[in-house]
Scaffold this active site. Structure first.
Site, PDB file in Angstrom:
ATOM      1  N   HIS A  10      25.531  51.547  32.428  1.00 35.76           N
ATOM      2  CA  HIS A  10      26.262  50.583  32.321  1.00 35.76           C
ATOM      3  C   HIS A  10      25.440  49.045  31.264  1.00 35.76           C
ATOM      4  CE1 HIS A  10      28.595  47.062  33.768  1.00 35.76           C
ATOM      5  NE2 HIS A  10      29.493  47.682  34.217  1.00 35.76           N
ATOM      6  N   GLU A  45      34.631  42.633  45.148  1.00 38.17           N
ATOM      7  CA  GLU A  45      35.770  43.268  45.092  1.00 38.17           C
ATOM      8  C   GLU A  45      36.720  43.564  46.240  1.00 38.17           C
ATOM      9  OE1 GLU A  45      32.916  44.485  43.733  1.00 38.17           O
ATOM     10  OE2 GLU A  45      33.278  44.890  41.888  1.00 38.17           O
ATOM     11  N   GLU A  93      47.229  48.780  41.599  1.00 37.86           N
ATOM     12  CA  GLU A  93      46.387  49.500  42.289  1.00 37.86           C
ATOM     13  C   GLU A  93      46.046  48.425  43.542  1.00 37.86           C
ATOM     14  OE1 GLU A  93      41.890  50.131  41.682  1.00 37.86           O
ATOM     15  OE2 GLU A  93      42.657  51.738  40.769  1.00 37.86           O
ATOM     16  N   ASP A 109      40.611  44.757  41.400  1.00 38.39           N
ATOM     17  CA  ASP A 109      39.669  43.720  42.388  1.00 38.39           C
ATOM     18  C   ASP A 109      38.751  42.906  41.725  1.00 38.39           C
ATOM     19  OD1 ASP A 109      38.207  45.783  41.570  1.00 38.39           O
ATOM     20  OD2 ASP A 109      38.748  46.845  43.542  1.00 38.39           O
ATOM     21  N   HIS A 114      26.299  51.446  38.813  1.00 34.40           N
ATOM     22  CA  HIS A 114      26.151  50.193  38.443  1.00 34.40           C
ATOM     23  C   HIS A 114      26.402  48.958  39.330  1.00 34.40           C
ATOM     24  CE1 HIS A 114      30.111  50.934  37.763  1.00 34.40           C
ATOM     25  NE2 HIS A 114      30.315  49.628  37.786  1.00 34.40           N
ATOM     26  N   ARG A 134      26.870  46.348  41.985  1.00 34.42           N
ATOM     27  CA  ARG A 134      26.328  45.211  42.417  1.00 34.42           C
ATOM     28  C   ARG A 134      25.669  45.315  43.868  1.00 34.42           C
ATOM     29  NH1 ARG A 134      27.118  39.747  40.601  1.00 34.42           N
ATOM     30  NH2 ARG A 134      28.668  40.383  39.037  1.00 34.42           N
TER      31      ARG A 134
HETATM   32  N1  UDP Z   1      33.960  55.021  32.148  1.00 32.08           N
HETATM   33  C1  UDP Z   1      33.623  55.021  30.669  1.00 32.08           C
HETATM   34  N2  UDP Z   1      32.617  55.031  30.182  1.00 32.08           N
HETATM   35  C2  UDP Z   1      31.458  55.030  30.631  1.00 32.08           C
HETATM   36  C3  UDP Z   1      31.361  54.999  32.285  1.00 32.08           C
HETATM   37  C4  UDP Z   1      32.823  54.858  32.700  1.00 32.08           C
HETATM   38  O1  UDP Z   1      34.856  55.087  29.854  1.00 32.08           O
HETATM   39  O2  UDP Z   1      30.369  55.190  30.180  1.00 32.08           O
HETATM   40  C5  UDP Z   1      34.875  54.772  32.943  1.00 32.08           C
HETATM   41  C6  UDP Z   1      35.423  55.790  33.785  1.00 32.08           C
HETATM   42  O3  UDP Z   1      35.847  57.043  33.256  1.00 32.08           O
HETATM   43  C7  UDP Z   1      36.111  54.976  34.872  1.00 32.08           C
HETATM   44  C8  UDP Z   1      35.758  53.923  34.641  1.00 32.08           C
HETATM   45  O4  UDP Z   1      35.055  53.639  33.508  1.00 32.08           O
HETATM   46  O5  UDP Z   1      37.708  55.271  34.311  1.00 32.08           O
HETATM   47  C9  UDP Z   1      35.175  53.255  35.624  1.00 32.08           C
HETATM   48  O6  UDP Z   1      34.592  51.929  35.545  1.00 32.08           O
HETATM   49  P1  UDP Z   1      33.411  51.491  36.174  1.00 32.08           P
HETATM   50  O7  UDP Z   1      32.594  52.851  36.842  1.00 32.08           O
HETATM   51  O8  UDP Z   1      32.612  50.477  35.526  1.00 32.08           O
HETATM   52  O9  UDP Z   1      34.422  50.701  37.424  1.00 32.08           O
HETATM   53  P2  UDP Z   1      34.876  51.077  38.804  1.00 32.08           P
HETATM   54  O10 UDP Z   1      35.562  52.449  38.764  1.00 32.08           O
HETATM   55  O11 UDP Z   1      33.565  51.109  39.898  1.00 32.08           O
HETATM   56  O12 UDP Z   1      35.660  50.035  39.182  1.00 32.08           O
END
Ligand code: UDP
Length: 380
Positions: A241, A134, A120, A98, A208, A210
């Protein structure tokens, strides 16, 4: 025999973590030529994932710039992908989830009349501004794609209700496949993690999003400060982040506490290993809500809604919102009431069984007329 040219396009850390095992899986099939194009919407965090999985991009649009708006990201990606598709001539474009990269890639492929497969697919909050952008990105990609890889039966039902065009396959989420690569022997790469005392209870946190910028994020960090002050025996580990807005807010409220470790973003291996060694997880991330339940770690979700209701229903994830008092209350409950903790701390896998990538590859071959049978469906 002419191979089926399948191009995976992604640009951010979460997309990369979830597309990497699929790119590796596609390489195993002699009928498929697997190509990767990265937009690099996140540069460093994306590169870290590529290194973790030993992947190299065939095309790199390198669109990241300082203080970009959503329009900047979308238009740069759209233009870059138009050129990339002209040169590479893929038969199928795969996008994930997304993000603005996802939407731009699906639109660019549609303009070039190349079919789009959406990995997904079908997650929904039905609130167009949350998560932003998203929710709208994934709805629009649902219209553009003709192959929909829904992680769960609920996600597939959402797509059926929207009467999307094409075929829906229930595959499980590729993030569970990714964890087969990342958990490994549990040792850390990060020096900051090596210095954490895991004989204490550790809370792994991330924040993190938005839609949490501003007051919600201040509430979240103030709640964490209060919990940390109440429990000097508990360590908070927060890889922050790269977003400057998040960094400023986190340091502003959480600096100066010995038991709150604000550390650099982790690679995927370290992040998954950190969660596996933690007591519980507090997060506004989507991915962590899928990963932590499979590790048996309770998750407090720092958002008002979730597009991932399955683990909430299974009782391992709790939606606690973004008000300070709610977050403090829910965290206190887990830290002080062993019965409440035990009720949430059991491993469930409502999001996948580690075979999502194989099912997606088989669905692609079936759709191209190269396999007689549809893949089996993921069932909980
Ligand atoms: N993640 C990572 N390092 C970090 C923080 C998160 O590898 O320092 C991984 C986490 O395990 C997951 C993904 O990043 O697989 C999640 O990404 P994010 O939180 O940026 O986005 P969202 O899941 O909300 O789309």
């Amino acid at each position: 025999m002419k191979k089926l040219k399948v191009m995976s396009v992604f640009g951010t850390r979460p997309e990369a973590i979830k597309m990497a095992p699929l790119a590796l899986e596609l390489q195993k099939y002699p009928e498929i030529e697997s190509l990767i194009c990265v937009t690099a919407q996140h540069r460093e965090m994306l590169d870290s994932v590529m290194d973790c999985f030993g992947l190299k991009a065939d095309y790199d649009l390198n669109i990241m710039g300082k203080n970009q708006t959503l329009t900047d990201v979308t238009t740069k990606a759209l233009k870059g992908l138009e050129e990339c598709f002209k040169v590479a001539q893929p038969d199928l474009v795969l996008v994930h989830g997304d993000t603005s990269t996802t939407f731009s890639a699906a639109l660019a492929a549609f303009y070039a009349k190349i079919p789009v497969g959406h990995v997904e697919a079908g997650l929904r909050t039905y609130d167009r501004y949350s998560p932003f952008p998203e929710e709208m990105n994934r709805c629009l990609v649902g219209r553009l794609a003709t192959l929909h890889f829904a992680p769960t039966a609920k996600n597939a039902a959402n797509l059926t209700a929207e009467a999307v065009t094409g075929d829906i396959f229930i595959t499980g989420n590729t993030v569970i496949d990714a964890m087969k690569y990342t958990i490994g022997d549990g040792s850390f790469n990060s020096e900051e993690l090596k210095a954490i005392d895991f004989s204490k209870r550790v809370v792994a946190m991330t924040c993190h999003r938005r839609e949490n910028y501003g007051e919600p994020m201040q509430n979240i960090f103030s709640a964490v400060r209060e919990i940390a002050e109440n429990h000097s025996d508990v360590e908070f580990v927060y890889p922050i982040h790269m977003s400057p807005i998040v960094r400023e807010a986190a340091h502003g409220i959480l600096d100066g506490l010995d038991n709150v470790k604000l550390i650099e973003p982790l690679d995927a291996m370290d992040m998954h290993r950190l969660m596996s060694k933690s007591f519980m997880v507090m997060t506004d991330s989507g991915g962590l809500q899928e990963e932590a339940p499979s590790l048996g770690k309770p998750v407090l979700v720092l958002r008002r809604e979730t597009e991932r209701p399955e683990a909430v229903e299974a009782g391992t994830v709790k939606l606690c919102g973004v008000k300070k008092e709610d977050i403090v209350r829910d965290a206190e409950e887990l830290l002080t009431n062993p019965a409440a903790y035990d009720k949430m701390a059991h491993a469930v896998n409502p999001y996948g069984d580690g075979s999502a990538c194989r099912r997606i590859a088989e669905a692609i071959l079936y759709n191209a007329g190269l396999r007689e049978e549809k893949p089996d469906e993921f069932r909980v």
